[in-house]
Design a protein around this motif. Structure first.
Motif: not given
Length: 213
Positions: A33, A95, A87, A147, A91, A30, A26, A144, A50, A54, A133
């Protein structure tokens, strides 16, 4: 109940390994993306993609735990924890690297991320912004959290179904083995299943009923 029979310890290890792999996958998704077609990310604001990721994480975690034929109900909350944690970790890692690479690059030279951007310096530089986030108000971060909830709930349900099926199958096998272990009653060849009832014999010395003679 032992760990070997319940599948608790193998299930915990398999789920943890699957969660780590899913988090790495994941995070990569991200990070890259921006390399995906614009129509894919623009569809539904990226929400369907997204959510699909998940659900995929939940399925992979559940498959890893279910592969050891678990019987322990303790694995249910751990399945949700592994999927939801994957997740979150994915993320945040993706990020953080993406934000850190953008902050370190000049404004006129920013480009889509590549493997060269995956550095500890970029991760540390973008981590504070990545943490926002989840620390921002819920009205801004609801997606967020959605997910995470979808992944955790789906993994819990899938593992619960798997544990229920395994427990039911093992109860059926145990009942069948118990029936087979019971030895049948021995009878000689041509011996009837039930002995005939003996007929009363006449005693010559017993007094007789004159009324019947």
């Amino acid at each position: 109940m032992s760990h070997k029979r319940s599948g608790l310890l193998p299930g915990l290890l398999a789920g943890l390994l699957a969660g780590l792999v899913c988090a790495a996958g994941l995070g990569t998704a991200v990070l890259f993306q921006q390399s995906l077609p614009g129509a894919v990310m623009a569809f539904g604001g990226g929400l369907p993609v997204s959510l699909a990721l998940s659900l995929l994480i939940a399925v992979l975690v559940a498959l890893a735990i279910g592969a050891v034929r678990p019987r322990s109900l303790v694995l249910l909350p751990f399945a949700a924890l592994y999927a939801g944690g994957a997740v979150v970790a994915g993320q945040m890692a993706g990020s953080a690297v993406m934000i850190g690479a953008a902050l370190r690059a000049p404004a006129d030279e920013r480009a889509p991320a590549d493997l060269g951007d995956v550095t500890l310096a970029n991760f540390n530089g973008g981590l504070p912004d990545a943490l926002s986030l989840y620390s921002a108000p819920l009205s801004e971060t609801w997606a967020a959290w959605l997910y995470i909830a979808v992944a955790a709930l789906a993994a819990l349900v899938l593992v619960a179904l798997r544990v229920t099926r395994v427990r039911r199958a093992q109860r059926t096998e145990a009942a069948a083995e118990e029936e087979e272990s019971q030895e049948p009653e021995y009878r000689a060849p041509f011996e009837p299943a039930q002995q005939p009832s003996p007929k009363p014999t006449t005693d010559l010395f017993a007094p007789r009923n004159p009324a019947r003679d």
